[in-house]
Motif scaffolding. Structure first.
Motif, mmCIF file in Angstrom:
data_model
loop_
_atom_site.group_PDB
_atom_site.id
_atom_site.type_symbol
_atom_site.label_atom_id
_atom_site.label_comp_id
_atom_site.label_asym_id
_atom_site.label_seq_id
_atom_site.Cartn_x
_atom_site.Cartn_y
_atom_site.Cartn_z
ATOM 1 N N LEU A 131 37.545 37.402 28.661
ATOM 2 C CA LEU A 131 37.303 36.976 30.041
ATOM 3 C C LEU A 131 38.537 36.272 30.608
ATOM 4 O O LEU A 131 38.866 36.443 31.789
ATOM 5 N N MET A 132 39.207 35.492 29.784
ATOM 6 C CA MET A 132 40.415 34.810 30.233
ATOM 7 C C MET A 132 41.498 35.819 30.608
ATOM 8 O O MET A 132 42.241 35.638 31.583
ATOM 9 N N THR A 133 41.595 36.902 29.849
ATOM 10 C CA THR A 133 42.574 37.951 30.155
ATOM 11 C C THR A 133 42.265 38.577 31.501
ATOM 12 O O THR A 133 43.162 38.814 32.330
ATOM 13 N N LYS A 134 40.990 38.856 31.751
ATOM 14 C CA LYS A 134 40.600 39.418 33.052
ATOM 15 C C LYS A 134 40.847 38.428 34.175
ATOM 16 O O LYS A 134 41.289 38.791 35.267
ATOM 17 N N LEU A 135 40.571 37.147 33.924
ATOM 18 C CA LEU A 135 40.793 36.118 34.935
ATOM 19 C C LEU A 135 42.272 36.047 35.300
ATOM 20 O O LEU A 135 42.621 35.842 36.470
ATOM 21 N N SER A 136 43.139 36.245 34.323
ATOM 22 C CA SER A 136 44.587 36.141 34.542
ATOM 23 C C SER A 136 45.183 37.402 35.153
ATOM 24 O O SER A 136 46.354 37.393 35.552
ATOM 25 N N SER A 137 44.407 38.466 35.217
ATOM 26 C CA SER A 137 44.951 39.752 35.665
ATOM 27 C C SER A 137 45.235 39.805 37.150
ATOM 28 O O SER A 137 45.946 40.693 37.623
ATOM 29 N N ARG A 138 44.672 38.869 37.903
ATOM 30 C CA ARG A 138 44.866 38.847 39.351
ATOM 31 C C ARG A 138 45.599 37.563 39.744
ATOM 32 O O ARG A 138 45.221 36.483 39.297
ATOM 33 N N PRO A 139 46.662 37.646 40.570
ATOM 34 C CA PRO A 139 47.348 36.426 41.024
ATOM 35 C C PRO A 139 46.375 35.484 41.726
ATOM 36 O O PRO A 139 45.542 35.918 42.523
ATOM 37 N N SER A 140 46.473 34.208 41.403
ATOM 38 C CA SER A 140 45.537 33.230 41.965
ATOM 39 C C SER A 140 46.227 31.879 42.038
ATOM 40 O O SER A 140 47.113 31.563 41.249
ATOM 41 N N GLU A 157 27.752 40.430 32.628
ATOM 42 C CA GLU A 157 27.638 40.104 34.055
ATOM 43 C C GLU A 157 28.925 39.464 34.576
ATOM 44 O O GLU A 157 29.404 39.804 35.665
ATOM 45 N N VAL A 158 29.480 38.532 33.809
ATOM 46 C CA VAL A 158 30.714 37.870 34.240
ATOM 47 C C VAL A 158 31.861 38.874 34.267
ATOM 48 O O VAL A 158 32.681 38.883 35.207
ATOM 49 N N SER A 159 31.941 39.754 33.264
ATOM 50 C CA SER A 159 32.991 40.773 33.230
ATOM 51 C C SER A 159 32.942 41.648 34.469
ATOM 52 O O SER A 159 33.974 41.953 35.085
ATOM 53 N N THR A 160 31.730 42.042 34.855
ATOM 54 C CA THR A 160 31.574 42.901 36.030
ATOM 55 C C THR A 160 32.063 42.198 37.290
ATOM 56 O O THR A 160 32.751 42.799 38.136
ATOM 57 N N GLN A 161 31.736 40.937 37.429
ATOM 58 C CA GLN A 161 32.158 40.197 38.625
ATOM 59 C C GLN A 161 33.668 39.980 38.644
ATOM 60 O O GLN A 161 34.293 39.994 39.707
ATOM 61 N N LEU A 162 34.275 39.786 37.487
ATOM 62 C CA LEU A 162 35.722 39.605 37.431
ATOM 63 C C LEU A 162 36.458 40.873 37.844
ATOM 64 O O LEU A 162 37.597 40.811 38.335
ATOM 65 N N ASP A 163 35.820 42.024 37.672
ATOM 66 C CA ASP A 163 36.419 43.301 38.074
ATOM 67 C C ASP A 163 36.180 43.623 39.545
ATOM 68 O O ASP A 163 36.786 44.564 40.076
ATOM 69 N N ASN A 164 35.296 42.868 40.182
ATOM 70 C CA ASN A 164 34.925 43.139 41.581
ATOM 71 C C ASN A 164 35.983 42.548 42.512
ATOM 72 O O ASN A 164 36.188 41.339 42.539
#
Length: 569
Positions: free
Chosen positions: A415-424, A378-385
């Motif tokens: 999940l950390m890799t996905k979190l880092s994939s978008r500038p924030s 579920e968290v992975s899906t939201q990180l891709d949204n």
């Protein structure tokens, strides 16, 4: 133990006993203490001609016919400002009231400065806290992040913060005219230090002040650490008061909606008061969930429209006279309807814009259920949204990391890799900062109710019973703590007493729970619900600040910055 009443009584006494037109001189904090319990019209009714900051620039204009009522915190800065006032008095009389214990050295300084003999009295009125609700207070500590880090990082700032907490707690019990027994969270050094310092003040340094007549039951002060429950301040909220604070911001019972579209400056209409002391609708609905709140606001609008149509049909002199007589109340109701409709519209807009219905459901699953594989998906899906904003992505990973930090490190890395994939603007490293300071090794309480078979059984029973709303199924750790206190089950080994001679016999009837590092409105709601049970124990909640997720993340960022600066990690 109703705190709003204590502050109101102090302020009313200060202003009522002095007849005639007067000026109220305050500092920034005491102005806040007053404003959360008194409206501007309430102050005007006390013949207050002017409210003036104690540090206002000096003026040559003399107003000797007015009397000055000074309500100030007993700080060195305020004493210096008062010296300036007394050296060149603008008003005919000065009546000095201090919100906490006044040092004898300060009294001597003021006596020496009163060359014109304009001071008519000096008193201590113990209202050194923000009584935002009858059973909820805050200290609005400006450097709240210091409660999360070791004092070695900034020992002087940490000591000042600790002193302010001790002063605030002393004021609370002096205003309630009680001296408590004191317990603290064993795993927290800062909770132990605060509890110990409060004990020394109440039982040693100022024992005479706290020598109240003992009743049959001694109250309890329990000092907790915010880090024992980092989940509650990270969750989106779905009850009225908590939701307003989470999505818009609620400071000292005031909401700032910002300027209207196209306007360059804020207008008075956008500064809304949201206080149960001044708003009957809010008092009745502050703990209602989002869906029920919408229905209740619609009902209020319908009733107001019916009354408006009735007022338009004025056919006789008696009808007109009745309308004029009721007009102030009608106008007040009109403003109230407009306020709540505006707030509901803004909340709805933010919920839709941030797709919070889907995000929050996953947050609640992370907080309340134990399926790690499902949570990861579920968290992975939201990180891709792409529609999920930066702050919501970070909070989802933080909640996942807190729940499953020991179960599958590799999936957390993914999940950390996905979190880092978008500038924030938020640094992904905040996840590890939170785990260092509030991970499972640092916590005392059973945050997820899964450590022993009794709590696991309670958790299962709650799940089988179900909840009325999936978005409000989470219960803060404080709920469990209050239940244990009410049933006499709070373990001495986890929450020891300060000094064996302070230990009481029997269960307390009055309890003040203070959370070093900040309380939340979800916990305030839990206290209100607990106080409505027949347990025989009444609770008051306090904290260094009132958190929403934005302020909690801000503290976490400051901790991260301090650690980087100090090279401690």
């Amino acid at each position: 133990m109703v705190l709003v009443g204590a502050i109101r009584d102090y302020v009313a006494k200060m202003l009522s006993e002095l007849t005639g037109m007067k000026v109220l001189i305050v500092d920034k904090e005491t102005l806040g203490f007053i404003s959360v319990v008194f409206s501007q019209s309430d102050i005007l009714h006390k013949d207050v001609y002017l409210v003036e900051p104690v540090d206002a620039p000096p003026t040559e204009e003399s107003l000797g016919h007015l009397k000055a009522v000074c309500f100030l915190r007993p700080t060195g800065e305020n004493i210096t400002q008062l010296k300036r006032h007394l050296k060149n008095p603008r008003y005919g009389e000065y009546h000095l009231f201090f919100s906490n214990i006044l040092k004898s050295t300060y009294i001597q300084i003021l006596a020496d400065a009163d060359e014109h003999e304009v001071v008519r009295g000096v008193q201590e009125y113990f209202g050194d806290y923000f009584a935002i609700d009858p059973y909820h207070f805050t200290l609005n500590l400006p450097s709240n992040h210091l409660c999360m880090v070791p004092s070695v990082m900034d020992p002087h700032a940490s000591q000042r913060a600790g002193d302010r907490i001790v002063e605030g707690l002393a004021s609370v019990f002096l205003s309630l005219k009680k001296r408590p027994v004191i317990r603290y969270q064993r795993s927290s050094e800062i909770a132990r230090r605060i509890a110990s310092d409060v004990g020394k003040l109440m039982y040693e340094q100022e024992s005479g002040l706290f020598d109240f007549r003992r009743g049959d039951n001694t109250p309890l002060l329990l000092v907790l650490d915010r880090r024992d429950d980092p989940v509650t301040p990270l969750l989106n909220q779905w009850t009225y008061q908590a939701m307003v604070h989470e999505l818009i911001g609620l400071e000292d019972n005031r909401v700032d909606l910002g300027p209207p579209t196209g306007a360059k400056a804020k207008t008075e209409a956008q500064q809304l008061v949201l206080s149960q002391e001044q708003d009957a609708f809010f008092k009745a609905n502050m703990y209602e969930n989002f869906g029920d709140l919408g229905a209740n606001i619609k009902k209020m609008v319908d009733e107001f429209q019916a009354q408006s149509r009735s007022n338009q049909n004025l056919q006789t002199l008696q009808d007109m006279a009745r309308f004029v007589e009721n007009y102030p109340e009608f106008r007040k109701k009109s403003g109230n309807v407009s306020k709540h409709v505006s707030l509901m519209s803004e909340l709805s807009r933010i919920v839709d814009e941030r797709i919070l219905m889907s995000v929050s459901q996953i947050e609640q699953d992370l907080a309340c259920t134990a399926s790690q594989a499902t949570a990861f998906e579920e968290v992975s899906t939201q990180l891709d949204n792409e529609k999920v904003g930066d702050v919501d992505r970070l909070r989802l990973v933080l909640l996942y990391a807190l729940r499953y930090e020991k179960e599958n490190p590799r999936q957390l890395e993914q999940l950390m890799t996905k979190l880092s994939s978008r500038p924030s603007k938020y640094k992904p490293a905040l996840v590890y900062t939170l785990l260092r300071h509030a991970g499972v090794e640092k916590r005392t309480g059973d945050l997820y109710m899964n450590r022993d078979f009794i709590n696991r059984a309670r958790n299962i029973a709650r799940g089988l019973k179900g909840v009325e709303n999936v978005y409000t199924q989470h219960q803060p750790l404080l709920t469990q703590t209050m239940e244990n206190i009410a049933k006499g089950r709070l373990k001495d080994v986890d929450y020891p007493f300060v000094g064996s001679h302070y230990a009481p016999a029997g269960r307390p009837q009055d309890v003040v729970v203070f959370i070093v590092g900040g309380s939340t409105y979800e916990e305030s709601r839990a206290v209100a619900l607990q106080n409505n049970t027949a347990s025989g124990v009444k609770f008051v909640l306090g904290g260094t600040v009132v958190h929403n997720s934005a302020s909690f993340l801000s503290d976490l960022e400051e901790v991260y910055r301090l650690e980087r600066t100090s090279d401690l990690v």
